[in-house]
Design a protein around this motif. Structure first.
Motif, PDB file in Angstrom:
ATOM      1  N   ARG A  18      -0.222  -2.627   3.009  1.00 55.01           N
ATOM      2  CA  ARG A  18       1.120  -2.076   3.403  1.00 55.01           C
ATOM      3  C   ARG A  18       1.467  -0.821   2.757  1.00 55.01           C
ATOM      4  O   ARG A  18       1.460  -0.886   1.356  1.00 55.01           O
ATOM      5  N   VAL A  19       2.091  -0.242   3.514  1.00 51.79           N
ATOM      6  CA  VAL A  19       2.571   1.195   3.010  1.00 51.79           C
ATOM      7  C   VAL A  19       3.905   1.142   2.795  1.00 51.79           C
ATOM      8  O   VAL A  19       4.800   0.822   3.816  1.00 51.79           O
ATOM      9  N   ASN A  20       4.502   1.290   1.682  1.00 48.39           N
ATOM     10  CA  ASN A  20       5.807   1.289   1.346  1.00 48.39           C
ATOM     11  C   ASN A  20       6.691   2.496   1.598  1.00 48.39           C
ATOM     12  O   ASN A  20       7.753   2.438   1.800  1.00 48.39           O
ATOM     13  N   SER A  21       6.030   3.340   1.198  1.00 48.43           N
ATOM     14  CA  SER A  21       6.601   4.877   1.403  1.00 48.43           C
ATOM     15  C   SER A  21       5.446   5.947   1.688  1.00 48.43           C
ATOM     16  O   SER A  21       4.352   5.866   1.068  1.00 48.43           O
ATOM     17  N   GLY A  22       5.919   7.009   2.393  1.00 51.63           N
ATOM     18  CA  GLY A  22       4.854   8.085   2.683  1.00 51.63           C
ATOM     19  C   GLY A  22       4.092   7.689   3.823  1.00 51.63           C
ATOM     20  O   GLY A  22       4.183   6.822   4.487  1.00 51.63           O
ATOM     21  N   LEU A  23       2.836   8.732   3.839  1.00 49.50           N
ATOM     22  CA  LEU A  23       1.997   8.228   4.675  1.00 49.50           C
ATOM     23  C   LEU A  23       0.611   8.329   4.085  1.00 49.50           C
ATOM     24  O   LEU A  23       0.145   9.328   3.078  1.00 49.50           O
ATOM     25  N   VAL A  24      -0.212   7.450   4.439  1.00 52.73           N
ATOM     26  CA  VAL A  24      -1.498   7.352   3.691  1.00 52.73           C
ATOM     27  C   VAL A  24      -2.658   7.316   4.902  1.00 52.73           C
ATOM     28  O   VAL A  24      -2.692   6.866   5.839  1.00 52.73           O
ATOM     29  N   TRP A  25      -3.730   7.959   4.488  1.00 52.85           N
ATOM     30  CA  TRP A  25      -4.977   8.188   5.136  1.00 52.85           C
ATOM     31  C   TRP A  25      -6.002   7.304   4.653  1.00 52.85           C
ATOM     32  O   TRP A  25      -6.142   7.462   3.541  1.00 52.85           O
ATOM     33  N   LEU A  26      -6.635   6.259   5.508  1.00 52.57           N
ATOM     34  CA  LEU A  26      -7.264   5.514   4.908  1.00 52.57           C
ATOM     35  C   LEU A  26      -8.579   5.516   5.648  1.00 52.57           C
ATOM     36  O   LEU A  26      -8.830   5.279   6.811  1.00 52.57           O
ATOM     37  N   THR A  27      -9.594   5.624   4.903  1.00 48.89           N
ATOM     38  CA  THR A  27     -11.026   5.358   5.366  1.00 48.89           C
ATOM     39  C   THR A  27     -11.659   4.342   4.738  1.00 48.89           C
ATOM     40  O   THR A  27     -11.804   4.099   3.431  1.00 48.89           O
ATOM     41  N   ILE A  28     -12.358   3.371   5.487  1.00 46.86           N
ATOM     42  CA  ILE A  28     -13.403   2.307   4.918  1.00 46.86           C
ATOM     43  C   ILE A  28     -14.661   2.450   5.458  1.00 46.86           C
ATOM     44  O   ILE A  28     -15.014   2.571   6.478  1.00 46.86           O
ATOM     45  N   ALA A  59       4.390  12.275  -1.576  1.00 44.92           N
ATOM     46  CA  ALA A  59       3.865  11.254  -2.083  1.00 44.92           C
ATOM     47  C   ALA A  59       3.723   9.836  -1.289  1.00 44.92           C
ATOM     48  O   ALA A  59       4.584   9.760  -0.333  1.00 44.92           O
ATOM     49  N   ALA A  60       2.975   8.879  -1.536  1.00 43.05           N
ATOM     50  CA  ALA A  60       3.041   7.626  -0.895  1.00 43.05           C
ATOM     51  C   ALA A  60       2.819   6.463  -1.963  1.00 43.05           C
ATOM     52  O   ALA A  60       2.166   6.505  -3.065  1.00 43.05           O
ATOM     53  N   GLU A  61       3.416   5.312  -1.524  1.00 41.66           N
ATOM     54  CA  GLU A  61       3.134   4.107  -2.243  1.00 41.66           C
ATOM     55  C   GLU A  61       2.654   2.859  -1.323  1.00 41.66           C
ATOM     56  O   GLU A  61       3.114   2.842  -0.118  1.00 41.66           O
ATOM     57  N   PHE A  62       1.638   2.154  -1.673  1.00 47.12           N
ATOM     58  CA  PHE A  62       1.123   1.288  -1.110  1.00 47.12           C
ATOM     59  C   PHE A  62       0.535  -0.097  -1.708  1.00 47.12           C
ATOM     60  O   PHE A  62       0.684   0.218  -2.882  1.00 47.12           O
ATOM     61  N   THR A  63       0.500  -1.075  -1.196  1.00 47.39           N
ATOM     62  CA  THR A  63      -0.117  -2.341  -1.870  1.00 47.39           C
ATOM     63  C   THR A  63      -1.076  -2.941  -1.218  1.00 47.39           C
ATOM     64  O   THR A  63      -1.205  -2.678   0.111  1.00 47.39           O
ATOM     65  N   VAL A  64      -2.079  -3.578  -1.878  1.00 51.08           N
ATOM     66  CA  VAL A  64      -3.160  -4.505  -1.277  1.00 51.08           C
ATOM     67  C   VAL A  64      -3.063  -5.606  -1.760  1.00 51.08           C
ATOM     68  O   VAL A  64      -3.258  -5.964  -2.890  1.00 51.08           O
ATOM     69  N   THR A  65      -2.937  -6.743  -0.698  1.00 52.06           N
ATOM     70  CA  THR A  65      -2.767  -7.985  -1.250  1.00 52.06           C
ATOM     71  C   THR A  65      -3.687  -8.800  -0.237  1.00 52.06           C
ATOM     72  O   THR A  65      -3.864  -8.610   0.775  1.00 52.06           O
ATOM     73  N   PRO A  66      -4.070 -10.157  -0.891  1.00 53.42           N
ATOM     74  CA  PRO A  66      -4.905 -11.197  -0.114  1.00 53.42           C
ATOM     75  C   PRO A  66      -3.895 -11.342   1.197  1.00 53.42           C
ATOM     76  O   PRO A  66      -2.904 -11.854   1.036  1.00 53.42           O
ATOM     77  N   LEU A  67      -5.026 -11.725   2.138  1.00 55.99           N
ATOM     78  CA  LEU A  67      -4.084 -12.353   3.282  1.00 55.99           C
ATOM     79  C   LEU A  67      -4.065 -13.627   3.171  1.00 55.99           C
ATOM     80  O   LEU A  67      -4.871 -14.455   2.352  1.00 55.99           O
TER      81      LEU A  67
END
Length: 91
Positions: A18-28, A59-67
């Motif tokens: 979940r992105v709380n602020s900003g813009l995140v580019w994610l590559t998996i 700047a960006a802020e995000f969290t990674v949490t278990p489903l």
């Protein structure tokens, strides 16, 4: 993260990003397409892989949490208090 900063994480099992602020580019690793997430958006990933996060356009802020486990959702109603005669109070 500051703009242009990169962060790597190993994802294992189901997670919600979940992105709380900003813009995140994610590559998996192993995914065919990159994911772009702006503030307020989330992405559920089911599996394992190396993830690379980068803050874009500031700047960006995000969290990674278990489903939550299957069969449960974020809207799960919890019993708050048992009332007399077996009545249940719901929130």
């Amino acid at each position: 993260m500051q703009e242009g900063q990169v962060q790597t994480r190993r994802l294992q099992g189901g997670v919600r990003i979940r992105v709380n602020s900003g813009l995140v580019w994610l590559t998996i690793a192993g995914c065919r397409e990159d994911i772009w997430l702006k503030a307020g958006r989330c992405f559920d990933f089911h599996g394992r892989g190396e993830a690379i996060f980068e803050a874009v356009n500031g700047a960006a802020e995000f969290t990674v949490t278990p489903l939550p486990p299957k069969g449960c959702s974020d809207d799960t109603v919890r019993i708050a208090k048992l009332l007399p005669h077996g009545l249940i109070r719901w929130f």
